[in-house]
Design a protein around this motif. Structure first.
Motif, PDB file in Angstrom:
ATOM      1  N   LYS A  55       0.835  -1.202   0.000  1.00  8.72           N
ATOM      2  CA  LYS A  55       0.000   0.000   0.000  1.00  8.72           C
ATOM      3  C   LYS A  55       0.869   1.249   0.000  1.00  8.72           C
ATOM      4  CE  LYS A  55      -3.857   2.227   2.414  1.00  8.72           C
ATOM      5  NZ  LYS A  55      -4.804   2.126   3.560  1.00  8.72           N
ATOM      6  N   VAL A  56       1.877   1.274   0.853  1.00  7.79           N
ATOM      7  CA  VAL A  56       2.811   2.402   0.903  1.00  7.79           C
ATOM      8  C   VAL A  56       3.593   2.489  -0.404  1.00  7.79           C
ATOM      9  CG1 VAL A  56       4.895   3.276   2.040  1.00  7.79           C
ATOM     10  CG2 VAL A  56       2.997   2.391   3.409  1.00  7.79           C
ATOM     11  N   TRP A  57       4.006   1.338  -0.907  1.00 10.77           N
ATOM     12  CA  TRP A  57       4.776   1.274  -2.147  1.00 10.77           C
ATOM     13  C   TRP A  57       3.983   1.863  -3.312  1.00 10.77           C
ATOM     14  CZ3 TRP A  57       6.519  -4.053  -4.579  1.00 10.77           C
ATOM     15  CH2 TRP A  57       7.557  -3.836  -5.486  1.00 10.77           C
ATOM     16  N   ALA A  58       2.752   1.460  -3.466  1.00 12.64           N
ATOM     17  CA  ALA A  58       1.915   1.958  -4.560  1.00 12.64           C
ATOM     18  C   ALA A  58       1.665   3.455  -4.422  1.00 12.64           C
ATOM     19  CB  ALA A  58       0.595   1.201  -4.593  1.00 12.64           C
ATOM     20  N   ALA A  59       1.376   3.893  -3.190  1.00 11.39           N
ATOM     21  CA  ALA A  59       1.095   5.317  -2.973  1.00 11.39           C
ATOM     22  C   ALA A  59       2.297   6.167  -3.342  1.00 11.39           C
ATOM     23  CB  ALA A  59       0.697   5.554  -1.512  1.00 11.39           C
ATOM     24  N   ALA A  60       3.510   5.709  -2.999  1.00 10.46           N
ATOM     25  CA  ALA A  60       4.709   6.479  -3.312  1.00 10.46           C
ATOM     26  C   ALA A  60       5.054   6.407  -4.798  1.00 10.46           C
ATOM     27  CB  ALA A  60       5.880   5.976  -2.474  1.00 10.46           C
ATOM     28  N   ALA A  61       5.051   5.212  -5.349  1.00 12.48           N
ATOM     29  CA  ALA A  61       5.510   5.022  -6.725  1.00 12.48           C
ATOM     30  C   ALA A  61       4.611   5.696  -7.747  1.00 12.48           C
ATOM     31  CB  ALA A  61       5.618   3.529  -7.034  1.00 12.48           C
ATOM     32  N   TYR A  62       3.315   5.806  -7.446  1.00 15.33           N
ATOM     33  CA  TYR A  62       2.382   6.366  -8.427  1.00 15.33           C
ATOM     34  C   TYR A  62       1.846   7.738  -8.022  1.00 15.33           C
ATOM     35  CZ  TYR A  62       3.027   1.850 -10.446  1.00 15.33           C
ATOM     36  OH  TYR A  62       3.618   0.742 -10.999  1.00 15.33           O
ATOM     37  N   SER A  63       2.572   8.393  -7.128  1.00 14.18           N
ATOM     38  CA  SER A  63       2.301   9.802  -6.852  1.00 14.18           C
ATOM     39  C   SER A  63       3.226  10.636  -7.735  1.00 14.18           C
ATOM     40  CB  SER A  63       2.550  10.118  -5.376  1.00 14.18           C
ATOM     41  OG  SER A  63       3.917   9.896  -5.052  1.00 14.18           O
ATOM     42  N   ASP A  64       2.810  11.862  -7.991  1.00  8.04           N
ATOM     43  CA  ASP A  64       3.668  12.752  -8.787  1.00  8.04           C
ATOM     44  C   ASP A  64       4.682  13.393  -7.843  1.00  8.04           C
ATOM     45  OD1 ASP A  64       4.656  14.094 -10.988  1.00  8.04           O
ATOM     46  OD2 ASP A  64       3.235  15.759 -10.797  1.00  8.04           O
ATOM     47  N   THR A  65       5.617  12.578  -7.385  1.00  9.94           N
ATOM     48  CA  THR A  65       6.554  12.962  -6.347  1.00  9.94           C
ATOM     49  C   THR A  65       7.938  12.436  -6.681  1.00  9.94           C
ATOM     50  OG1 THR A  65       4.806  12.833  -4.682  1.00  9.94           O
ATOM     51  CG2 THR A  65       7.058  12.810  -3.865  1.00  9.94           C
ATOM     52  N   THR A  66       8.955  13.222  -6.338  1.00  7.80           N
ATOM     53  CA  THR A  66      10.327  12.744  -6.450  1.00  7.80           C
ATOM     54  C   THR A  66      10.627  11.789  -5.307  1.00  7.80           C
ATOM     55  OG1 THR A  66      11.131  14.713  -7.600  1.00  7.80           O
ATOM     56  CG2 THR A  66      12.749  13.440  -6.348  1.00  7.80           C
ATOM     57  N   LEU A  67      11.166  10.637  -5.623  1.00 11.29           N
ATOM     58  CA  LEU A  67      11.568   9.651  -4.628  1.00 11.29           C
ATOM     59  C   LEU A  67      13.091   9.618  -4.574  1.00 11.29           C
ATOM     60  CD1 LEU A  67       9.075   6.767  -5.503  1.00 11.29           C
ATOM     61  CD2 LEU A  67       8.834   8.545  -3.754  1.00 11.29           C
ATOM     62  N   VAL A  68      13.649  10.024  -3.452  1.00 15.44           N
ATOM     63  CA  VAL A  68      15.104  10.063  -3.281  1.00 15.44           C
ATOM     64  C   VAL A  68      15.620   8.639  -3.116  1.00 15.44           C
ATOM     65  CG1 VAL A  68      16.989  10.837  -1.794  1.00 15.44           C
ATOM     66  CG2 VAL A  68      15.076  12.374  -2.303  1.00 15.44           C
ATOM     67  N   THR A  69      16.591   8.254  -3.929  1.00 10.63           N
ATOM     68  CA  THR A  69      17.084   6.881  -3.924  1.00 10.63           C
ATOM     69  C   THR A  69      18.548   6.763  -3.505  1.00 10.63           C
ATOM     70  OG1 THR A  69      17.585   7.079  -6.290  1.00 10.63           O
ATOM     71  CG2 THR A  69      15.447   6.117  -5.686  1.00 10.63           C
ATOM     72  N   ARG A  70      19.195   7.886  -3.226  1.00  7.00           N
ATOM     73  CA  ARG A  70      20.602   7.849  -2.828  1.00  7.00           C
ATOM     74  C   ARG A  70      20.904   9.069  -1.966  1.00  7.00           C
ATOM     75  NH1 ARG A  70      25.898   9.095  -5.083  1.00  7.00           N
ATOM     76  NH2 ARG A  70      27.294   7.279  -5.149  1.00  7.00           N
ATOM     77  N   ILE A  71      21.539   8.858  -0.818  1.00  4.43           N
ATOM     78  CA  ILE A  71      21.993   9.933   0.055  1.00  4.43           C
ATOM     79  C   ILE A  71      23.507   9.837   0.155  1.00  4.43           C
ATOM     80  CG2 ILE A  71      21.945  10.901   2.385  1.00  4.43           C
ATOM     81  CD1 ILE A  71      19.339  11.301   0.901  1.00  4.43           C
ATOM     82  N   GLY A  72      24.205  10.909  -0.266  1.00  2.00           N
ATOM     83  CA  GLY A  72      25.658  10.808  -0.336  1.00  2.00           C
ATOM     84  C   GLY A  72      26.019   9.603  -1.178  1.00  2.00           C
ATOM     85  N   PRO A  73      26.882   8.710  -0.677  1.00  5.23           N
ATOM     86  CA  PRO A  73      27.243   7.510  -1.439  1.00  5.23           C
ATOM     87  C   PRO A  73      26.349   6.309  -1.159  1.00  5.23           C
ATOM     88  CG  PRO A  73      28.684   7.699   0.456  1.00  5.23           C
ATOM     89  CD  PRO A  73      27.745   8.900   0.507  1.00  5.23           C
ATOM     90  N   VAL A  74      25.312   6.477  -0.328  1.00  8.26           N
ATOM     91  CA  VAL A  74      24.512   5.338   0.130  1.00  8.26           C
ATOM     92  C   VAL A  74      23.251   5.192  -0.711  1.00  8.26           C
ATOM     93  CG1 VAL A  74      23.313   4.275   2.080  1.00  8.26           C
ATOM     94  CG2 VAL A  74      25.376   5.655   2.481  1.00  8.26           C
ATOM     95  N   HIS A  75      23.103   4.063  -1.388  1.00  6.77           N
ATOM     96  CA  HIS A  75      21.902   3.761  -2.150  1.00  6.77           C
ATOM     97  C   HIS A  75      20.812   3.230  -1.219  1.00  6.77           C
ATOM     98  CE1 HIS A  75      23.602   4.226  -6.192  1.00  6.77           C
ATOM     99  NE2 HIS A  75      24.713   3.735  -5.675  1.00  6.77           N
ATOM    100  N   ALA A  76      19.581   3.605  -1.492  1.00  6.42           N
ATOM    101  CA  ALA A  76      18.472   3.075  -0.696  1.00  6.42           C
ATOM    102  C   ALA A  76      18.430   1.547  -0.761  1.00  6.42           C
ATOM    103  CB  ALA A  76      17.141   3.670  -1.186  1.00  6.42           C
ATOM    104  N   ASP A  77      18.830   0.982  -1.895  1.00  5.88           N
ATOM    105  CA  ASP A  77      18.840  -0.472  -2.026  1.00  5.88           C
ATOM    106  C   ASP A  77      19.771  -1.136  -1.015  1.00  5.88           C
ATOM    107  OD1 ASP A  77      17.102  -0.234  -4.125  1.00  5.88           O
ATOM    108  OD2 ASP A  77      18.601  -0.554  -5.691  1.00  5.88           O
ATOM    109  N   HIS A  78      20.773  -0.392  -0.534  1.00  6.92           N
ATOM    110  CA  HIS A  78      21.778  -0.960   0.360  1.00  6.92           C
ATOM    111  C   HIS A  78      21.629  -0.479   1.799  1.00  6.92           C
ATOM    112  CE1 HIS A  78      24.340  -0.905  -3.559  1.00  6.92           C
ATOM    113  NE2 HIS A  78      23.535  -1.948  -3.527  1.00  6.92           N
ATOM    114  N   ALA A  79      20.731   0.465   2.050  1.00  5.39           N
ATOM    115  CA  ALA A  79      20.596   1.031   3.384  1.00  5.39           C
ATOM    116  C   ALA A  79      19.797   0.103   4.288  1.00  5.39           C
ATOM    117  CB  ALA A  79      19.910   2.394   3.310  1.00  5.39           C
ATOM    118  N   GLU A  80      20.141   0.118   5.566  1.00  7.14           N
ATOM    119  CA  GLU A  80      19.426  -0.685   6.544  1.00  7.14           C
ATOM    120  C   GLU A  80      18.110  -0.002   6.890  1.00  7.14           C
ATOM    121  OE1 GLU A  80      19.998  -2.362  11.127  1.00  7.14           O
ATOM    122  OE2 GLU A  80      21.728  -1.633   9.962  1.00  7.14           O
ATOM    123  N   THR A  81      17.002  -0.700   6.766  1.00 10.88           N
ATOM    124  CA  THR A  81      15.689  -0.131   7.064  1.00 10.88           C
ATOM    125  C   THR A  81      15.634   0.335   8.514  1.00 10.88           C
ATOM    126  OG1 THR A  81      14.667  -1.609   5.448  1.00 10.88           O
ATOM    127  CG2 THR A  81      13.207  -0.549   7.036  1.00 10.88           C
ATOM    128  N   GLY A  82      15.177   1.573   8.714  1.00 14.65           N
ATOM    129  CA  GLY A  82      15.041   2.120  10.056  1.00 14.65           C
ATOM    130  C   GLY A  82      16.286   2.783  10.592  1.00 14.65           C
TER     131      GLY A  82
END
Length: 378
Positions: A55-82
Motif C-alpha cells: 500500500k505504501v509502495w503503490a502510494a509512493a511510486a504512483y504519486s507525482d513525487t520525487t523519490l530520493v534513492t541515494r543519500i551521499g554515497p549510500v543507495h536506498a537499495d543498500h541502506a538498513e531499514t530504520g
C-alpha cells in the motif's frame, strides 16, 4: 500488486488521453523501478522498503513525487531499514510530471535517436523506449550501480535500451544523437553535447542552481540557439564523484552566532528565495554559488541565511507583524544587496528577464542568455 489502476491515475494527472505521453505513463510499472527509497526525518533520511508494504509502495511510486534513492554515497537499495542516513540527496526518481515536461520539450518524433542523460531509476528511459523503441534509446549515468540496477529492472519489464556509465559533463558521449534530454542540471552546456548532436538536433536541460529549462537546436556552425522555456524545472546538479561538496556549515555557524560587519534595515520582509523561482534563478546566474537556508526561531521570527564559498554570509530576520527585515552581512561581498537589487527589479518591472530569454551556445559550449537588454554568459 495490481499496479495498472495506480498508473492510470498518475497518467490522468500528468497527461491526457491522446497525448504522446499518456499511454507510456499508463503502461509503466514505476514501482518495479523504485523498490526502495529514502524519506526525510528529524535525524536524517530513512530507507523505506516498498515490497514489505504494498500500500505504501503503490502510494509512493504512483504519486507525482520525487523519490530520493541515494543519500551521499549510500543507495536506498543498500541502506538498513530504520537506520537514519545523513547527507545530501545524490540520486532520485524525479517526479513524473517534470520528466514528461522535459521529454515533451525534446520533441521526440518517431525515428529520432535519443540520449537520456541521468538514468537514475530508469523511469525516463522506460517512457522513451515506449515512444521510440529501445533500439533508438541510449541512457547514461555517472553511477555504475545505478546503470546496472536500471538495466536489470528495465530488462525485467521488457525494455533493452543501451545503458552507459559515463560522466556527461566531462566524457565524450557514446555516439551521435538527434535528441539529448538531460534529467540532471548542468552549469553550462558541455561542448561534447554539441559534438554528439546531429545537424539540427535538439538538446534539453536545466541550468544548475536555477529553475530554468533550456531548449536549443544545433546550428550550422556547430553551436546551438534556443530559449529559456516558460516552464519551471530543477534537478540535482551533475556530479563527478560519489557526493557533492560539503555544506557550508562553518560559514553558517558564523552567520548564526555573529553580528555582521554591516547591519541594515531592509524595506522588504524575509523571502524564501528558493520558492521564488524567478528571483532564485536570476540571483544564481548573477551571483552563483550561494547556499540558502531558512527557519523560524522560538519567538516566531522568520529567518533566512545566505552563505558563499568565499566566506561571505548574510542573515535577515523579520519579526511577526512586521514587513521589514534586519540584515547582517559579512565577508568580501554583500550577498543580501545582490538579492535586494533583484527584488527591486522584480517589483519595478513585474517580471525578471530570465524566463523567455534567448539562448545562444557557441561550439565550445559558452552559453549566453539574453532578453530586453540583459545578458549573462555561463
Amino acid at each position: 500488486m495490481d499496479w495498472k489502476p495506480h498508473a492510470a491515475t498518475l497518467a490522468a494527472k500528468i497527461a491526457h488521453p491522446g497525448s504522446d505521453w499518456w499511454a507510456p505513463v499508463r503502461e509503466t510499472p514505476r514501482h518495479l523501478l523504485v523498490e526502495r527509497w529514502f524519506t526525510p526525518g528529524p535525524h536524517g533520511w530513512t530507507a523505506v522498503d516498498g515490497p514489505s508494504n504494498e500500500k505504501v509502495w503503490a502510494a509512493a511510486a504512483y504519486s507525482d513525487t520525487t523519490l530520493v534513492t541515494r543519500i551521499g554515497p549510500v543507495h536506498a537499495d543498500h541502506a538498513e531499514t530504520g537506520q537514519p542516513v545523513t547527507g545530501h540527496p545524490t540520486s532520485s526518481s524525479t517526479l513524473p510530471s517534470l520528466v514528461v515536461t522535459m521529454l515533451r520539450h525534446g520533441r521526440l518524433t518517431p525515428g529520432v535517436r535519443l540520449l537520456d542523460l541521468a538514468t537514475g531509476s530508469g523511469y525516463s528511459a522506460t517512457l522513451t523506449c515506449q515512444r521510440l523503441g529501445d533500439d533508438l534509446v541510449t541512457t547514461l549515468d555517472v553511477d555504475p550501480y545505478l546503470t546496472q540496477a536500471a538495466a536489470e529492472r528495465l530488462d525485467r519489464i521488457g525494455w533493452h535500451p543501451v545503458v552507459v556509465t559515463a560522466d556527461a559533463g566531462d566524457d565524450d558521449l557514446p555516439g551521435t544523437f538527434d535528441r539529448i534530454v538531460s534529467m540532471v542540471s548542468m552549469p553550462r552546456i558541455p561542448a561534447t553535447w554539441l559534438t554528439a548532436l546531429t545537424p539540427g538536433g535538439r538538446l534539453v536541460t536545466t541550468i544548475a542552481g536555477t529553475g530554468l529549462i533550456v531548449t536549443a537546436d544545433k546550428t550550422e556552425d556547430g553551436g546551438a540557439t534556443g530559449r529559456v522555456e516558460w516552464d519551471r524545472g530543477s534537478f540535482m546538479a551533475t556530479r563527478a564523484g560519489d557526493d557533492y561538496p560539503p555544506a557550508l556549515n562553518e560559514v553558517f555557524a558564523k552567520a548564526v552566532g555573529q553580528d555582521g560587519e554591516e547591519v541594515t534595515l531592509s524595506s522588504f520582509p524575509v523571502l524564501d528565495v528558493m520558492q521564488a523561482w524567478e528571483v532564485y534563478s536570476m540571483l544564481s546566474l548573477t551571483t552563483p554559488g550561494i547556499e540558502h537556508r531558512t527557519g523560524t526561531d522560538d519567538d516566531g521570527n522568520r529567518l533566512t541565511w545566505m552563505l558563499h564559498t568565499d566566506g561571505s554570509w548574510a542573515r535577515a530576520c523579520t519579526r511577526p507583524g512586521e514587513h521589514t527585515a534586519t540584515v547582517h552581512q559579512s565577508g568580501p561581498r554583500r550577498l543580501y544587496d545582490d538579492l535586494e537589487n533583484i527584488r527591486c527589479q522584480w517589483l519595478e518591472r513585474g517580471e525578471l528577464p530570465v524566463y523567455g530569454a534567448r539562448v545562444t551556445i557557441t561550439p565550445d559550449g559558452e552559453t549566453t542568455l539574453s532578453r530586453d537588454g540583459w545578458s549573462v554568459t555561463l
